[in-house]
Enzyme design. Sequence first.
Site, PDB file in Angstrom:
ATOM      1  N   ASP A  71      -7.801  19.462 -14.561  1.00 36.12           N
ATOM      2  CA  ASP A  71      -8.280  18.148 -14.990  1.00 36.12           C
ATOM      3  C   ASP A  71      -8.066  18.084 -16.500  1.00 36.12           C
ATOM      4  O   ASP A  71      -8.792  18.718 -17.265  1.00 36.12           O
ATOM      5  CB  ASP A  71      -9.761  17.986 -14.621  1.00 36.12           C
ATOM      6  CG  ASP A  71     -10.345  16.642 -15.081  1.00 36.12           C
ATOM      7  OD1 ASP A  71      -9.740  15.993 -15.961  1.00 36.12           O
ATOM      8  OD2 ASP A  71     -11.417  16.257 -14.574  1.00 36.12           O
ATOM      9  N   TYR A 106     -16.861  17.978 -14.671  1.00 37.42           N
ATOM     10  CA  TYR A 106     -17.131  16.571 -14.409  1.00 37.42           C
ATOM     11  C   TYR A 106     -17.973  16.463 -13.129  1.00 37.42           C
ATOM     12  O   TYR A 106     -17.553  16.935 -12.071  1.00 37.42           O
ATOM     13  CB  TYR A 106     -15.833  15.771 -14.273  1.00 37.42           C
ATOM     14  CG  TYR A 106     -16.135  14.320 -14.034  1.00 37.42           C
ATOM     15  CD1 TYR A 106     -16.652  13.541 -15.058  1.00 37.42           C
ATOM     16  CD2 TYR A 106     -15.974  13.744 -12.788  1.00 37.42           C
ATOM     17  CE1 TYR A 106     -16.992  12.218 -14.837  1.00 37.42           C
ATOM     18  CE2 TYR A 106     -16.304  12.416 -12.563  1.00 37.42           C
ATOM     19  CZ  TYR A 106     -16.813  11.664 -13.595  1.00 37.42           C
ATOM     20  OH  TYR A 106     -17.160  10.365 -13.367  1.00 37.42           O
ATOM     21  N   ARG A 156       0.828  -1.207   0.000  1.00 36.82           N
ATOM     22  CA  ARG A 156       0.000   0.000   0.000  1.00 36.82           C
ATOM     23  C   ARG A 156       0.864   1.258   0.000  1.00 36.82           C
ATOM     24  O   ARG A 156       0.475   2.288  -0.525  1.00 36.82           O
ATOM     25  CB  ARG A 156      -0.971  -0.001   1.197  1.00 36.82           C
ATOM     26  CG  ARG A 156      -1.818   1.246   1.286  1.00 36.82           C
ATOM     27  CD  ARG A 156      -3.130   1.049   2.049  1.00 36.82           C
ATOM     28  NE  ARG A 156      -2.990   0.268   3.266  1.00 36.82           N
ATOM     29  CZ  ARG A 156      -2.430   0.707   4.402  1.00 36.82           C
ATOM     30  NH1 ARG A 156      -1.972   1.941   4.470  1.00 36.82           N
ATOM     31  NH2 ARG A 156      -2.346  -0.075   5.451  1.00 36.82           N
ATOM     32  N   LYS A 172      -9.694   6.957 -19.191  1.00 43.52           N
ATOM     33  CA  LYS A 172     -10.130   7.480 -20.483  1.00 43.52           C
ATOM     34  C   LYS A 172      -9.001   7.354 -21.509  1.00 43.52           C
ATOM     35  O   LYS A 172      -8.565   6.251 -21.787  1.00 43.52           O
ATOM     36  CB  LYS A 172     -10.623   8.914 -20.292  1.00 43.52           C
ATOM     37  CG  LYS A 172     -11.505   9.113 -19.055  1.00 43.52           C
ATOM     38  CD  LYS A 172     -12.839   8.380 -19.144  1.00 43.52           C
ATOM     39  CE  LYS A 172     -13.597   8.327 -17.823  1.00 43.52           C
ATOM     40  NZ  LYS A 172     -13.911   9.621 -17.237  1.00 43.52           N
TER      41      LYS A 172
HETATM   42  C1  LIG Z   1     -14.109  10.071 -15.880  1.00 44.31           C
HETATM   43  C2  LIG Z   1     -13.694  11.412 -15.444  1.00 44.31           C
HETATM   44  C3  LIG Z   1     -13.316  11.667 -14.117  1.00 44.31           C
HETATM   45  C4  LIG Z   1     -13.377  10.586 -13.023  1.00 44.31           C
HETATM   46  O1  LIG Z   1     -12.505   9.544 -13.257  1.00 44.31           O
HETATM   47  P1  LIG Z   1     -12.803   7.982 -12.874  1.00 44.31           P
HETATM   48  O2  LIG Z   1     -11.629   7.293 -13.455  1.00 44.31           O
HETATM   49  O3  LIG Z   1     -14.117   7.615 -13.512  1.00 44.31           O
HETATM   50  O4  LIG Z   1     -12.877   7.898 -11.407  1.00 44.31           O
HETATM   51  C5  LIG Z   1     -12.897  12.946 -13.789  1.00 44.31           C
HETATM   52  N1  LIG Z   1     -12.853  13.931 -14.712  1.00 44.31           N
HETATM   53  C6  LIG Z   1     -13.218  13.730 -15.992  1.00 44.31           C
HETATM   54  C7  LIG Z   1     -13.143  14.846 -16.963  1.00 44.31           C
HETATM   55  C8  LIG Z   1     -13.647  12.472 -16.401  1.00 44.31           C
HETATM   56  O5  LIG Z   1     -14.032  12.286 -17.673  1.00 44.31           O
END
Ligand SMILES: *Cc1c(COP(=O)(O)O)cnc(C)c1O
Length: 382
Positions: free
Chosen positions: A178, A105, A53, A203
């Site tokens: 982000d 998001y 961890r 993604k």
């Molecule tokens: C999917 C997404 C998240 C969250 O990520 P997870 O991997 O689903 O926890 C945050 N910001 C954006 C822009 C996203 O598309």
Amino acid sequence: MQNDHETSAESRLAQACHFIDAATGGISPPLQLSTTYARDPNYEFIGSYSYSRSANPSWEVLERVCAELDGGADAKCFASGMAAVCAFFETVNAGEHVVAPRIMYHGSQDWLRRISEKRSIGLSLFDAGDIDNLRRAVKPGKTAVVWIESPVNPTWDVIDIALAAEIAHAAGAVLAVDATVASPVTTRALEFGADIVFHSATKYMNGHSDVVAGILVTAREDERWQEIKLVRTLTGGILGPHEAWLLLRGMRTLFLRFDRASQTALQLAQHFEAHPRLQQVLYPGLESHPGYEIARRQMTRGFGGMLSLLVKGGAEEAKRIAGNTRLFVRATSLGGVESLIEHRASVEGPHSQVPKNLLRLSIGIENCRDLLEDLEQSLETS
Ligand SMILES: *Cc1c(COP(=O)(O)O)cnc(C)c1O
């Protein structure tokens, strides 16, 4: 290669930064599943690990590659994008203030609302269409974090990262970006002045819709970064070894996949811009898009694979069009090799600020003509 600075980022990534396993010569990293690590008779650790961890070898190549890809000092991987978001916001203290976009998001915003209610952290949401709204939202001396997304999901408004960094820094705050949608292929946010970059690696980074993961990359190994690392260890939002291995494999083709998605998305956006069934196509690569000029400066290698269609009519019409696609898969998420279509307001639920007639498209790597004809037939028959 002797000199890393002469090698392009895509070549470096294809080889996981020229990874060769020192013990075996393997060019793919070994998978270490051990949760605990032995000590020698003198009670010294045999290697540099104690318990998985806190640290384990399966993260190391991945994190090194991620740091280099974004031009950061260090990177850390997490069990999901949201685990990374939560770890980051654990560094904000009671009494401090956070600024974020009104449309962003939804999961990250839900978390921000929760900590602001439960821990007396101030929260101001600004409309991302105009950077002056951010200027008005920051509170000098009180705002600790400005969190932005660019392009903003799912309108793809573009926020000027360099300007946002100036505004955040003048107020004494850090800028966190982000960058899930832009990916480091086209925007290296740290180079525009951001302090921290976040990716939902679920993604584009992984790209194959088979791993959930998050990444944070820092410009500096400062106090906040030490705290983020501690939070990951204490809250245990860690990435499993198999997922780390798969993610690194997926990332090797990031440039290929992203370039292809960008090219196809631009062609689709241009083709459907004047379609009689559509009110508007939202894509930062269209000259008609309000963020086009900033996008040209900030998205240095294509405008990405995400676009939205505002259909004429409302939710019913939008859902019918999504219902009639044959190649586009009706599913949420983005950045995978398969093209997806979704009625965003249905996904986000009753508090959604997203227009009811909006369909969000994530363009994959299929043949552009096939995708175009699928949308064409769906618009015609719906
Ligand atoms: C999917 C997404 C998240 C969250 O990520 P997870 O991997 O689903 O926890 C945050 N910001 C954006 C822009 C996203 O598309």
